[in-house]
Each structure stands twice: as structure tokens, then as C-alpha cells.
Design an enzyme around this catalytic site. Sequence first.
Site, PDB file in Angstrom:
ATOM      1  N   GLY A   1      -8.976  -8.349  -0.227  1.00 14.12           N
ATOM      2  CA  GLY A   1      -8.941  -9.176   0.977  1.00 14.12           C
ATOM      3  C   GLY A   1      -8.418 -10.571   0.739  1.00 14.12           C
ATOM      4  O   GLY A   1      -7.322 -10.765   0.219  1.00 14.12           O
TER       5      GLY A   1
ATOM      6  N   LYS B   1     -19.057 -15.455   5.200  1.00 14.10           N
ATOM      7  CA  LYS B   1     -20.295 -14.837   5.716  1.00 14.10           C
ATOM      8  C   LYS B   1     -21.338 -14.526   4.643  1.00 14.10           C
ATOM      9  O   LYS B   1     -21.186 -13.601   3.874  1.00 14.10           O
ATOM     10  CB  LYS B   1     -19.933 -13.562   6.466  1.00 14.10           C
ATOM     11  CG  LYS B   1     -19.130 -13.847   7.722  1.00 14.10           C
ATOM     12  CD  LYS B   1     -18.541 -12.576   8.292  1.00 14.10           C
ATOM     13  CE  LYS B   1     -17.047 -12.650   8.491  1.00 14.10           C
ATOM     14  NZ  LYS B   1     -16.215 -12.171   7.396  1.00 14.10           N
TER      15      LYS B   1
ATOM     16  N   GLY C   1     -13.753  -4.103   1.609  1.00 14.16           N
ATOM     17  CA  GLY C   1     -15.086  -3.575   1.919  1.00 14.16           C
ATOM     18  C   GLY C   1     -15.519  -2.524   0.911  1.00 14.16           C
ATOM     19  O   GLY C   1     -16.669  -2.503   0.456  1.00 14.16           O
TER      20      GLY C   1
ATOM     21  N   ARG D   1       0.824  -1.220   0.000  1.00 12.42           N
ATOM     22  CA  ARG D   1       0.000   0.000   0.000  1.00 12.42           C
ATOM     23  C   ARG D   1       0.858   1.271   0.000  1.00 12.42           C
ATOM     24  O   ARG D   1       0.447   2.301  -0.544  1.00 12.42           O
ATOM     25  CB  ARG D   1      -0.912   0.019   1.223  1.00 12.42           C
ATOM     26  CG  ARG D   1      -2.004  -1.001   1.109  1.00 12.42           C
ATOM     27  CD  ARG D   1      -2.876  -1.014   2.328  1.00 12.42           C
ATOM     28  NE  ARG D   1      -4.028  -1.858   2.098  1.00 12.42           N
ATOM     29  CZ  ARG D   1      -5.074  -1.932   2.901  1.00 12.42           C
ATOM     30  NH1 ARG D   1      -5.111  -1.207   3.993  1.00 12.42           N
ATOM     31  NH2 ARG D   1      -6.071  -2.721   2.617  1.00 12.42           N
TER      32      ARG D   1
HETATM   33  P1  AMP Z   1     -14.811 -13.683   4.125  1.00 17.07           P
HETATM   34  O1  AMP Z   1     -14.139 -12.792   5.119  1.00 17.07           O
HETATM   35  O2  AMP Z   1     -16.279 -13.777   4.270  1.00 17.07           O
HETATM   36  O3  AMP Z   1     -14.350 -13.408   2.694  1.00 17.07           O
HETATM   37  O4  AMP Z   1     -14.287 -15.136   4.455  1.00 17.07           O
HETATM   38  C1  AMP Z   1     -12.972 -15.561   4.225  1.00 17.07           C
HETATM   39  C2  AMP Z   1     -12.706 -16.770   5.067  1.00 17.07           C
HETATM   40  O5  AMP Z   1     -13.661 -17.763   4.792  1.00 17.07           O
HETATM   41  C3  AMP Z   1     -11.359 -17.402   4.826  1.00 17.07           C
HETATM   42  O6  AMP Z   1     -10.547 -17.157   5.925  1.00 17.07           O
HETATM   43  C4  AMP Z   1     -11.677 -18.891   4.702  1.00 17.07           C
HETATM   44  O7  AMP Z   1     -10.853 -19.678   5.525  1.00 17.07           O
HETATM   45  C5  AMP Z   1     -13.107 -18.985   5.186  1.00 17.07           C
HETATM   46  N1  AMP Z   1     -13.856 -20.077   4.577  1.00 17.07           N
HETATM   47  C6  AMP Z   1     -13.921 -20.412   3.286  1.00 17.07           C
HETATM   48  N2  AMP Z   1     -14.692 -21.499   3.100  1.00 17.07           N
HETATM   49  C7  AMP Z   1     -15.152 -21.862   4.311  1.00 17.07           C
HETATM   50  C8  AMP Z   1     -16.003 -22.916   4.772  1.00 17.07           C
HETATM   51  N3  AMP Z   1     -16.535 -23.817   3.939  1.00 17.07           N
HETATM   52  N4  AMP Z   1     -16.265 -22.972   6.085  1.00 17.07           N
HETATM   53  C9  AMP Z   1     -15.723 -22.065   6.931  1.00 17.07           C
HETATM   54  N5  AMP Z   1     -14.917 -21.051   6.561  1.00 17.07           N
HETATM   55  C10 AMP Z   1     -14.639 -20.957   5.262  1.00 17.07           C
END
Ligand code: AMP
Length: 373
Positions: free
Chosen positions: A330, A178, A353, A41
Site C-alpha cells: 500500500g 488508522k 491488507g 501486477r
Molecule cells: P493507512 O491507510 O492507515 O496506512 O494511512 C495512510 C495515510 O495516512 C497516508 O495517506 C498519509 O497521508 C496518512 N497520514 C500519515 N500521517 C498522518 C498524520 N499525522 N495525520 C493524518 N494522516 C496521516
Amino acid sequence: MHLPSIDELGDIAGKRVLVRVDFNVPLAERNGKMVVTDDFRIRSALPLFRDLQARGAEVTACTHLGRPQGEPVEKYSVNPVREHLDTLIDGVHLLENLRFSPGEEGNDRSFGIELTDSYDCYVNEAFGASHRAHASIMVPPTLIPSAAGPNLAHEVETLTGLLTNPRRPFVAIVGGAKVADKLGITKVLVDKADAVIVGGGMAFTFWKAMGRTIGDSLVDDSRISEVLELLATGRVHIPDDVWALPTGSPFGAGGTETPTHFTGNVPDGFMALDIGPSTALRFAEILGSAGTVLWNGPMGVFEDPRLAAGTRAVAEALSSSEAISVVGGGDSAAAVEQFGVAAQMSFISTGGGASLELLEFGDLPGLRALRGE
Ligand code: AMP
């Protein structure tokens, strides 16, 4: 979207320019001293600093760093960032952490006035912070001539261009943990894209909506009806096979158990953590014929080598495809780095974000401020 450019500031020779950057960089202790561990960055802002200096301006940068909650906290001081910046360029001042004042996150006008007081012009080069209505983003454009930095402008142009005029077929990939955070953007993408691939932990809310069993996989029961509407469009592609671990078996760091492969349903006592090989092949095939791909969110827990194959398959499919590939910040940016294909991507967005909000709503508070709205 027209954003005022540096050229529109006119002659800035001898002027004092305040640049809002996003130097919220990772720090770690080395030999008793805090140092910057990833300076991407910081390096990204150097072309702007050099350009402003070449035009004769005196440059001062300002940033937030971590979450000091509106008061000075030694560990969130920008000192290590300042030292690092000094090794990269001469003569650029860096103000102390904006979030040491409650006025920053409170979007307090008097804090913004104080901040802008000694400067003639303002440049926003902090795309990753422009979805937040904070004082350093919102107030300066109301007070002094202001412009968008080149990285911010390029990022906005690329992301908005995706939604208005993508080379087709336009395929979006949404993953990560999420559903609640990503359902809004998924809806927009189902509308705009020809196909939307859903992987990661998000996929199991879709499975549950279809009446499949998901064991202890991630789920958001409150979103089932919305997810059913998305499935009804026929443009959403979800996994059909997965890798899972027994519930409670450690994953991420330190786990050793071999994952089990399931097709169609996950039984009680298991948690699905990556897409399976048949799904990976199917997703790669869809990506192979895409004209544009937008990727946000991993297909599984890619940080764990046992659960990385699905995310790797998508990364590799993208790297060998002819498609314009945009990686939305991210975790997906970390994944393309990890699998060594970052250089093959057309564009990697720096603001997680902010990029999602821009895609979902078509605008950001910080961009409206620059446009004087
Ligand atoms: P996000 O912040 O929503 O983009 O989520 C990213 C995170 O989701 C990463 O750290 C992954 O390890 C986690 N992730 C991906 N697939 C799964 C899954 N099937 N179950 C739980 N965590 C997950």
C-alpha cells in the site's frame, strides 16, 4: 507453511488451467478510452503464465476489479486489462470481472463450481486477495487439483519467515492514519520485534495516552489503555517532535502554509502531520543497526511535499542500511517508489491488507483453502 506447488500438479500438458490473479489495477481515461496506468501486477504474473504455457497448459486468468457490487457495471469491465495483457503475452484468456456475480463475494459454492467447471487445475497467484473468503479463492481447491503460484508462495514465505526467524535486531515501523486497523499487528510486532517504531497519525493516540497534548491530531480514544500496555513494554519508540498545520489548513494537494515545528506537545488549533527532524534522526539511528526491518505505513502525509520529510528520512535510512528490508504494501510501497529507493528494498509486498493479516494471524483463508483445510 507448505503450500502445493505447480510441480505437484504433475503433467499438465494439454490441461486447462484457471489462474486466480489480482489484476485490480488502476485505470484512467486517455483519449476517450480506459487504459491501465500501472501494470506492475499484470507483469508480475507473466512468469507464471509463461511457465504454465511452457508445460503445455492452456491458461485462463480471472480477477476482480473495483467494487461493482455483484452486478455487471461497464466501468468495471476487465476489457482494458485484457487489451493490456494481450500486448504482453499471447494466448492467455482473461475472464470478465468476478465481482459481476454476487456469488464471488458471497463465497457461493455454486458460483465456484460454475467458475471451475471448464478447467482441470487451479492456481492461486492472488496473494492480495487471499485474505478474503471469496468464491474464486475458496471453492476451486475443493474441486480440482490446485497449487500456489510462485509470487504468492514467495510472499507467504518472506512474511512468515519474518516472524519465525528474523535476523536481529528486528525493527518494525508502523505508521499511517488508522490506529484501529493497525493496533492488532502492532501488538504482534511488539511481541516479536526488538523495537517497534510508531509514526504517522497513529502516534498521537500514544502521545495522548502519555498525557501529552495533541491539539487536533488524529486520535482513537477507545484504544488508550491498549496503547499504554504497549508503551509499558519499553520496546515502542514514538516521535518527540512533529510538524503541524493550523487545524483546517488544507494539506495533501494545494496547501501552501508553512508547517510549524513542535516538541513534546501540540497546542490546540494545530494538527500534527509529520514527524520532526530530531525524531527522524533517532528513528534513522535505530534503523541503522537493524538486522531486519518491516515497514508498514508512512510517518506523515508524505503525498504533500511539506509533510514528506519524515517518511523520506525513513525510506533513505532503510535504503542505506544493511538490513533485510520488507515493505508491507500500500502506502509504504508508494512511498519507497516516490523517494526512488524501491530497488534497494529486499522485498515489497503487493498485498496491503493480506500482508497485515498474514503477519497478525499467521495464516489466510485462501492459504487454508490451498492446503485443503
Ligand atoms: P493507512 O491507510 O492507515 O496506512 O494511512 C495512510 C495515510 O495516512 C497516508 O495517506 C498519509 O497521508 C496518512 N497520514 C500519515 N500521517 C498522518 C498524520 N499525522 N495525520 C493524518 N494522516 C496521516
